[in-house]
Scaffold this motif. Structure first.
Motif, PDB file in Angstrom:
ATOM      1  N   LEU A   1       6.416  15.084  18.678  1.00 43.79           N
ATOM      2  CA  LEU A   1       5.042  14.610  18.617  1.00 43.79           C
ATOM      3  C   LEU A   1       4.961  13.093  18.457  1.00 43.79           C
ATOM      4  N   LEU A   2       6.017  12.493  17.924  1.00 46.34           N
ATOM      5  CA  LEU A   2       6.042  11.044  17.765  1.00 46.34           C
ATOM      6  C   LEU A   2       7.329  10.476  18.356  1.00 46.34           C
ATOM      7  N   PRO A   3       7.230   9.443  19.189  1.00 53.44           N
ATOM      8  CA  PRO A   3       8.449   8.745  19.607  1.00 53.44           C
ATOM      9  C   PRO A   3       8.998   7.949  18.435  1.00 53.44           C
ATOM     10  N   GLU A   4      10.261   7.557  18.513  1.00 51.97           N
ATOM     11  CA  GLU A   4      10.895   6.866  17.400  1.00 51.97           C
ATOM     12  C   GLU A   4      10.164   5.586  17.013  1.00 51.97           C
ATOM     13  N   ASN A   5       9.642   4.875  18.005  1.00 58.10           N
ATOM     14  CA  ASN A   5       8.987   3.601  17.699  1.00 58.10           C
ATOM     15  C   ASN A   5       7.610   3.765  17.055  1.00 58.10           C
ATOM     16  N   ARG A   6       7.120   5.012  16.958  1.00 58.77           N
ATOM     17  CA  ARG A   6       5.829   5.259  16.318  1.00 58.77           C
ATOM     18  C   ARG A   6       5.986   6.022  14.997  1.00 58.77           C
ATOM     19  N   ARG A   7       7.213   6.336  14.649  1.00 56.58           N
ATOM     20  CA  ARG A   7       7.427   7.088  13.408  1.00 56.58           C
ATOM     21  C   ARG A   7       7.022   6.238  12.207  1.00 56.58           C
ATOM     22  N   PRO A   8       6.260   6.814  11.259  1.00 57.14           N
ATOM     23  CA  PRO A   8       5.821   6.036  10.095  1.00 57.14           C
ATOM     24  C   PRO A   8       6.970   5.691   9.161  1.00 57.14           C
ATOM     25  N   GLU A   9       6.702   4.765   8.275  1.00 56.87           N
ATOM     26  CA  GLU A   9       7.731   4.284   7.361  1.00 56.87           C
ATOM     27  C   GLU A   9       8.143   5.351   6.350  1.00 56.87           C
ATOM     28  N   TYR A  10       7.164   6.176   5.929  1.00 55.92           N
ATOM     29  CA  TYR A  10       7.428   7.191   4.910  1.00 55.92           C
ATOM     30  C   TYR A  10       6.957   8.566   5.382  1.00 55.92           C
ATOM     31  N   GLY A  11       7.325   9.596   4.599  1.00 50.40           N
ATOM     32  CA  GLY A  11       6.915  10.957   4.912  1.00 50.40           C
ATOM     33  C   GLY A  11       6.543  11.704   3.646  1.00 50.40           C
ATOM     34  N   ILE A  12       6.363  13.021   3.776  1.00 48.42           N
ATOM     35  CA  ILE A  12       5.903  13.843   2.660  1.00 48.42           C
ATOM     36  C   ILE A  12       6.878  13.823   1.489  1.00 48.42           C
ATOM     37  N   VAL A  13       8.162  13.955   1.774  1.00 48.58           N
ATOM     38  CA  VAL A  13       9.145  13.957   0.688  1.00 48.58           C
ATOM     39  C   VAL A  13       9.153  12.609  -0.027  1.00 48.58           C
ATOM     40  N   ASP A  14       8.996  11.528   0.721  1.00 50.94           N
ATOM     41  CA  ASP A  14       8.932  10.202   0.095  1.00 50.94           C
ATOM     42  C   ASP A  14       7.740  10.116  -0.857  1.00 50.94           C
ATOM     43  N   TRP A  15       6.592  10.672  -0.419  1.00 55.31           N
ATOM     44  CA  TRP A  15       5.403  10.644  -1.281  1.00 55.31           C
ATOM     45  C   TRP A  15       5.646  11.445  -2.556  1.00 55.31           C
ATOM     46  N   LEU A  16       6.252  12.624  -2.426  1.00 55.75           N
ATOM     47  CA  LEU A  16       6.512  13.453  -3.597  1.00 55.75           C
ATOM     48  C   LEU A  16       7.419  12.739  -4.594  1.00 55.75           C
ATOM     49  N   ILE A  17       8.374  11.959  -4.088  1.00 55.02           N
ATOM     50  CA  ILE A  17       9.265  11.199  -4.960  1.00 55.02           C
ATOM     51  C   ILE A  17       8.504  10.065  -5.633  1.00 55.02           C
ATOM     52  N   GLU A  18       7.754   9.306  -4.847  1.00 57.36           N
ATOM     53  CA  GLU A  18       7.014   8.177  -5.402  1.00 57.36           C
ATOM     54  C   GLU A  18       5.943   8.627  -6.380  1.00 57.36           C
ATOM     55  N   ASP A  19       5.361   9.791  -6.139  1.00 55.89           N
ATOM     56  CA  ASP A  19       4.308  10.303  -7.020  1.00 55.89           C
ATOM     57  C   ASP A  19       4.855  10.640  -8.406  1.00 55.89           C
ATOM     58  N   LEU A  20       6.147  10.924  -8.479  1.00 55.34           N
ATOM     59  CA  LEU A  20       6.749  11.218  -9.777  1.00 55.34           C
ATOM     60  C   LEU A  20       6.630  10.030 -10.730  1.00 55.34           C
ATOM     61  N   VAL A  21       6.571   8.827 -10.171  1.00 56.45           N
ATOM     62  CA  VAL A  21       6.453   7.614 -10.998  1.00 56.45           C
ATOM     63  C   VAL A  21       5.096   6.939 -10.792  1.00 56.45           C
ATOM     64  N   GLY A  22       4.147   7.692 -10.223  1.00 56.20           N
ATOM     65  CA  GLY A  22       2.796   7.174 -10.094  1.00 56.20           C
ATOM     66  C   GLY A  22       2.557   6.212  -8.952  1.00 56.20           C
ATOM     67  N   ASN A  23       3.460   6.201  -7.948  1.00 58.07           N
ATOM     68  CA  ASN A  23       3.328   5.255  -6.846  1.00 58.07           C
ATOM     69  C   ASN A  23       2.930   5.904  -5.525  1.00 58.07           C
ATOM     70  N   GLY A  24       2.491   7.174  -5.557  1.00 59.77           N
ATOM     71  CA  GLY A  24       2.183   7.873  -4.325  1.00 59.77           C
ATOM     72  C   GLY A  24       1.122   7.181  -3.488  1.00 59.77           C
ATOM     73  N   ASN A  25       0.067   6.703  -4.107  1.00 63.76           N
ATOM     74  CA  ASN A  25      -1.030   6.084  -3.359  1.00 63.76           C
ATOM     75  C   ASN A  25      -0.615   4.797  -2.662  1.00 63.76           C
ATOM     76  N   PHE A  26       0.469   4.156  -3.135  1.00 64.80           N
ATOM     77  CA  PHE A  26       0.902   2.905  -2.537  1.00 64.80           C
ATOM     78  C   PHE A  26       1.539   3.092  -1.162  1.00 64.80           C
ATOM     79  N   ILE A  27       1.972   4.309  -0.846  1.00 66.52           N
ATOM     80  CA  ILE A  27       2.604   4.537   0.458  1.00 66.52           C
ATOM     81  C   ILE A  27       1.781   5.457   1.345  1.00 66.52           C
ATOM     82  N   LEU A  28       0.605   5.896   0.844  1.00 64.34           N
ATOM     83  CA  LEU A  28      -0.180   6.891   1.570  1.00 64.34           C
ATOM     84  C   LEU A  28      -0.512   6.444   2.986  1.00 64.34           C
ATOM     85  N   ASP A  29      -0.904   5.190   3.166  1.00 64.44           N
ATOM     86  CA  ASP A  29      -1.315   4.726   4.493  1.00 64.44           C
ATOM     87  C   ASP A  29      -0.141   4.371   5.382  1.00 64.44           C
ATOM     88  N   ARG A  30       1.091   4.579   4.879  1.00 60.91           N
ATOM     89  CA  ARG A  30       2.290   4.315   5.675  1.00 60.91           C
ATOM     90  C   ARG A  30       3.117   5.577   5.889  1.00 60.91           C
TER      91      ARG A  30
END
Length: 262
Positions: A1-30
């Motif tokens: 669904l996405l070519p490599e050059n359009r793949r976002p910087e982060y994904g769901i697992v990254d958000w779950l990790i960042e949310d553990l320390v309260g940083n989930g919203n900082f990567i949401l738009d990426r």
């Protein structure tokens, strides 16, 4: 669904990790990107991981941890996952959200079904012993967890990649097996002398029952595709209807029903 050059910087697992320390919203738009697979509508994709997976296996080991809030309340990972979906819905305002959960019998797939509030839960299945045994285990788990009645009316069996030979006969066999499963684990029993309308139950031959599978035909052209990108324009609409017709019709009717409900 996405070519490599359009793949976002982060994904769901990254958000779950960042949310553990309260940083989930900082990567949401990426963590989402617009697919170029469809020109007339906007399709946004949120992948499991971002452009650079990093220590993905290590992240998976921590992603499902609960969070203890400042007030002492504990938020489980299914609750965190639902909050993530809600935040993405606020950001993107989608008409439809499709969630592709992990296949098989595990707590991740089960949580996606029971905790995310999906209006329709598609159970993609093959007509084999492994499928029916796995579904029986899952259904019994839902019953013992007292969630079966909350989700059973949202279930729909899908005959995944039905062979092109003897299709109708095989589909009927799958409907029979599906009925046996739902009748044993999900449908209400009908006491002697009581009307079926007063119970959540369906006749075996009812084509609109959740045990009556939506058909997806096995098609060599689709099976051999490594990616849909650049191929959709070459696939005739009649072929799509032939392979996925009942699935598309069922989803379309659900969308129309939702729109009519406001």
């Amino acid at each position: 669904l996405l070519p490599e050059n359009r793949r976002p910087e982060y994904g769901i697992v990254d958000w779950l990790i960042e949310d553990l320390v309260g940083n989930g919203n900082f990567i949401l738009d990426r963590m989402y990107a617009k697919s170029d697979i469809i020109r007339d509508e906007e399709v946004f994709v949120v992948p499991a991981h971002g452009r650079e997976p990093g220590e993905y296996v290590s992240k998976l080991g921590r992603a499902w941890m609960p969070v203890v809030r400042d007030d002492g309340a504990t938020e489980s990972w299914p609750q965190r996952l639902r909050r993530m979906v809600d935040e993405l819905k606020k950001a993107l305002d989608p008409e439809i959200v499709l969630i592709d959960s992990r296949s098989g019998i595990d707590d991740l797939a089960s949580a996606c079904v029971t905790d995310l509030g999906a209006r329709l839960i598609l159970l993609f299945a093959f007509d084999d012993e492994q499928t029916w045994t796995g579904c029986q285990i899952l259904f019994r788990h839902w019953r013992h967890a007292s969630v079966a009645r909350k989700i059973r009316e949202r279930l729909q069996l899908v005959a995944a990649m039905m062979p092109e030979t003897d299709t109708l006969e095989r589909l009927e066999e799958m409907r029979e097996a599906g009925y046996e499963l739902f009748a044993a684990e999900m449908y209400d029993a009908i006491p002697p002398g009581e009307m079926i309308e007063e119970r959540w139950n369906f006749e075996e031959s009812d084509e609109f029952a959740p045990h009556s599978p939506w058909l997806i035909r096995r098609h060599q052209g689709f099976t051999s595709l490594k990616t849909l990108r650049g191929r959709l324009s070459k696939i005739e609409e009649s072929t799509v209807a032939h392979v996925f017709g009942p699935l598309i019709q069922g989803l379309g009717e659900l969308i129309e029903e939702r729109d009519s409900d406001g």
